[in-house]
Design a protein around this motif. Structure first.
Motif, PDB file in Angstrom:
ATOM      1  N   SER A 151      14.635 -74.194  25.796  1.00  0.00           N
ATOM      2  CA  SER A 151      13.795 -73.043  25.133  1.00  0.00           C
ATOM      3  C   SER A 151      12.437 -72.872  25.570  1.00  0.00           C
ATOM      4  O   SER A 151      11.530 -71.639  25.143  1.00  0.00           O
ATOM      5  CB  SER A 151      13.650 -73.630  23.489  1.00  0.00           C
ATOM      6  N   GLY A 152      11.996 -73.618  26.354  1.00  0.00           N
ATOM      7  CA  GLY A 152      10.554 -73.732  26.919  1.00  0.00           C
ATOM      8  C   GLY A 152       9.456 -74.140  26.174  1.00  0.00           C
ATOM      9  O   GLY A 152       8.285 -74.515  26.487  1.00  0.00           O
ATOM     10  N   ASN A 211      16.431 -75.494  18.016  1.00  0.00           N
ATOM     11  CA  ASN A 211      16.662 -74.613  19.463  1.00  0.00           C
ATOM     12  C   ASN A 211      15.248 -75.140  20.024  1.00  0.00           C
ATOM     13  O   ASN A 211      15.003 -75.204  21.393  1.00  0.00           O
ATOM     14  CB  ASN A 211      16.748 -73.285  19.403  1.00  0.00           C
ATOM     15  N   GLY A 212      14.141 -75.238  19.338  1.00  0.00           N
ATOM     16  CA  GLY A 212      12.714 -75.088  19.678  1.00  0.00           C
ATOM     17  C   GLY A 212      12.524 -76.635  20.388  1.00  0.00           C
ATOM     18  O   GLY A 212      11.533 -76.817  21.252  1.00  0.00           O
ATOM     19  N   ALA A 269       4.786 -73.660  16.045  1.00  0.00           N
ATOM     20  CA  ALA A 269       5.623 -72.423  16.539  1.00  0.00           C
ATOM     21  C   ALA A 269       6.889 -73.100  16.859  1.00  0.00           C
ATOM     22  O   ALA A 269       7.958 -72.376  16.702  1.00  0.00           O
ATOM     23  CB  ALA A 269       4.903 -71.689  17.925  1.00  0.00           C
ATOM     24  N   LEU A 270       7.148 -74.226  17.666  1.00  0.00           N
ATOM     25  CA  LEU A 270       8.023 -74.997  18.026  1.00  0.00           C
ATOM     26  C   LEU A 270       9.329 -75.154  16.802  1.00  0.00           C
ATOM     27  O   LEU A 270      10.385 -74.841  16.809  1.00  0.00           O
ATOM     28  CB  LEU A 270       7.867 -76.210  18.588  1.00  0.00           C
ATOM     29  N   ALA A 295       3.306 -69.632  22.946  1.00  0.00           N
ATOM     30  CA  ALA A 295       4.141 -70.041  21.655  1.00  0.00           C
ATOM     31  C   ALA A 295       4.282 -69.045  20.528  1.00  0.00           C
ATOM     32  O   ALA A 295       5.573 -69.039  20.113  1.00  0.00           O
ATOM     33  CB  ALA A 295       3.281 -71.245  21.256  1.00  0.00           C
ATOM     34  N   VAL A 296       3.190 -68.144  20.217  1.00  0.00           N
ATOM     35  CA  VAL A 296       3.400 -67.411  19.286  1.00  0.00           C
ATOM     36  C   VAL A 296       4.514 -66.343  19.610  1.00  0.00           C
ATOM     37  O   VAL A 296       5.308 -65.986  18.556  1.00  0.00           O
ATOM     38  CB  VAL A 296       1.965 -66.730  18.789  1.00  0.00           C
TER      39      VAL A 296
END
Length: 550
Positions: free
Chosen positions: A412-413, A406-407, A399-400, A314-315
């Motif tokens: 984006s995963g 987009n997150g 982080a998202l 995530a980071v």
């Protein structure tokens, strides 16, 4: 047709074709710190190879497809025969094969075995967390099976083999085996002593017939399972194979697959044992919990490691996006407020990784005979499992958000990471179970507290905020009145003090200073991105960047 308005600009490039291991400074440096010099070169080369595989576009697509096409239950074949099989997407098997061949199910056959598999687990889990469940259970079954030497002689070489050999066949003809676990029942949950599954002795020594239901049985296509059942002498641990030695299939009725929040590539099921299900006793009757706790202790470390892997990924995605995204006149990563958020996330990730590696090294040392490391693990593992897994979800959410809209989009995963993030906090005992386990260790095993204080004492005098936090823990422990109601607070402080002690000793000054100022010194808000502005935030973000500073 090309539309003149559809020009793709200011979108970050895909984060692929990089070395997930080497790009993670906290992981690479921590591994080098703990690994023995005589195996360092070989082990590092293996991890570099796995890191390149994990960062490849091909492997990333494996993870995407294995989650987009979840397992499917087939209870019967076309002719009406009961088969109880689960079909997986081919990419799930590719993920499993890479993990097993990299030694992630083996902590015992190589020097620094637990450290090597922990580092590898942290790398490869970033591709997909779901298949990490059977990988973890397979490695963790080995210490529990040693309570039955005859069974261990047959199964341990297969469970630790670096060969993935799927399919329901007699294990005598397989190159490797996978293990699962079935403890949870619907009426008991974490209270496994309330289990109602019955075990009746058969004429063959050590063999029993099982009758009952398991509410959660993960990875049901495994070759064997460690399960708990009520034998005449009390709750007992058993090894239940899917295929019996004579080649016939054991009775293992898969009632349904669970529809879960996340972990979609992995199958979790409900299973029935109907009285013709055969299992072999592991350990003495009535000693089921002490026997299987060996497995639980090993998988709890993997809960810490798996959460650290999700946090790191995530980071990485957040820093990569902010490095390449232009906004308000320059790269996002250069904006002071975004840099504060990213640095705060990076601190949490590095602390989790550093702690996981220290626990892995302690496992190896304990296996080699170190009493102090074994005692340290008694407190440190449940404390770490409590805190690191709890921190995973808020970190992923923040982080998202760094990716904005987009997150929030599947491609984006980040949504997949978010769905995975709560699992490790629940698996192998939720937060209260871990906190109570720490209290039991403190009350019954004073040498465990001594080992913990010796560990954090190695950093004494290096940072006044850490010293004050250690004193605060001792003050908490001096008042045992109503300690259970304060257990979460105490366990949180134990975990933070241990992380702080490790970072003060081993991390760059910018990282250690920021961690102690925020997590231990109290100069921190309730949300990420509230670090003191006087800290060297740029150095922290640069250290976390997957491809180095822009």
């Amino acid at each position: 047709m090309t539309h003149s308005t559809h020009a793709v600009t200011n979108q970050p490039p895909p984060l692929t074709e990089y070395d997930v291991f080497a790009a993670d400074a906290a992981l690479a440096e921590g591994f080098a710190r703990h690994v023995a010099p005589e195996v360092a070169d070989e082990a590092t080369a293996e991890l570099r190879a796995l890191g390149r595989a994990a960062g490849s576009a091909e492997a990333i697509e494996w993870g995407v497809r294995a989650n987009a096409h979840p397992p499917v239950l087939r209870t019967h074949d076309r002719y009406g025969h009961r088969i109880d099989e689960v079909e997986f997407h081919p990419d799930y098997h590719r993920l499993m094969a890479t993990a097993v061949e990299a030694g992630l199910t083996d902590a015992v056959s190589r020097p620094a075995g637990q450290l090597r598999r922990t580092a590898g687990f942290l790398v490869w889990t970033q591709v997909d967390a779901g298949h990490g469940c059977p990988v973890s259970m397979t490695h963790a079954a080995v210490p529990a099976l040693r309570a039955a030497p005859e069974l261990a002689a047959v199964w341990e070489p297969l469970l630790t083999a670096h060969a993935y050999d799927p399919g329901l066949r007699p294990v005598a003809g397989k190159a490797g085996a996978i293990a699962g676990m079935g403890m949870t029942e619907k009426q008991g949950g974490s209270d496994v002593r309330a289990n109602a599954t019955r075990a009746e002795p058969l004429s063959e020594p050590g063999a029993y017939a099982l009758t009952g239901h398991k509410w959660f049985c993960s990875a049901p296509m495994s070759d064997a399972f460690l399960v708990l059942a009520q034998a005449p002498g009390g709750l007992t641990c058993f090894l239940l194979p899917r295929v019996l030695p004579d080649g016939t299939r054991n009775t293992f009725r898969i009632q349904r697959l669970k529809e879960k929040l996340g972990n979609h590539s992995n199958a979790s099921s409900e299973v029935e044992f109907d009285g013709s299900t055969v299992a072999w006793r592991v350990g003495e009757e009535g000693r089921g919990v002490p026997t299987i706790i060996e497995m639980v202790a090993a998988t709890r470390l993997d809960c810490v490691t798996g959460s650290a892997a999700i946090m790191r990924q995530a980071v990485v995605q957040a820093v990569h996006h902010a490095t390449h995204r232009e906004a308000f006149g320059g790269p996002l990563v250069d904006r002071p407020l975004m840099r504060n958020v990213l640095a705060d996330l990076a601190l949490e990730s590095e602390a989790a990784t550093t702690l996981a590696l220290r626990l892995a090294a302690a496992h190896d040392a304990a296996a080699a005979g170190s009493a102090r490391d074994r005692q340290l693990l008694r407190i440190a593992v449940p404390a770490a499992k409590y805190w690191v897994t709890k921190r995973c979800t808020p970190l992923v959410v923040e982080a998202l958000e760094c990716l904005g809209g987009n997150g929030y989009v599947e491609e984006s995963g980040m949504p997949r990471l978010l769905r995975e993030s709560p699992l490790n906090s629940i698996w192998e005992g939720s937060g209260n179970i871990q906190a109570l386990d720490v209290l039991r260790a403190l009350q019954r095993e004073p040498q465990a507290l001594n080992a913990f204080l010796t560990e954090v004492g190695q950093a004494a005098g290096a940072d006044h905020r850490l010293d004050a936090a250690i004193k605060g823990v001792l003050t908490e422990l001096s008042d045992l009145e109503g300690i259970e109601a304060r257990a979460r607070r105490l366990v949180e402080r134990l975990a933070l003090v241990l992380q702080g002690a490790l970072l003060v000793q081993h991390a760059p000054p910018a990282v250690a200073d920021a961690f102690c100022a925020s997590r231990l010194g109290g100069d921190w808000g309730a949300a990420f991105g509230t670090l003191p502005g006087s800290l060297d935030l740029g150095a922290i973000v640069d250290r976390a960047a997957p491809l180095g500073p822009a």
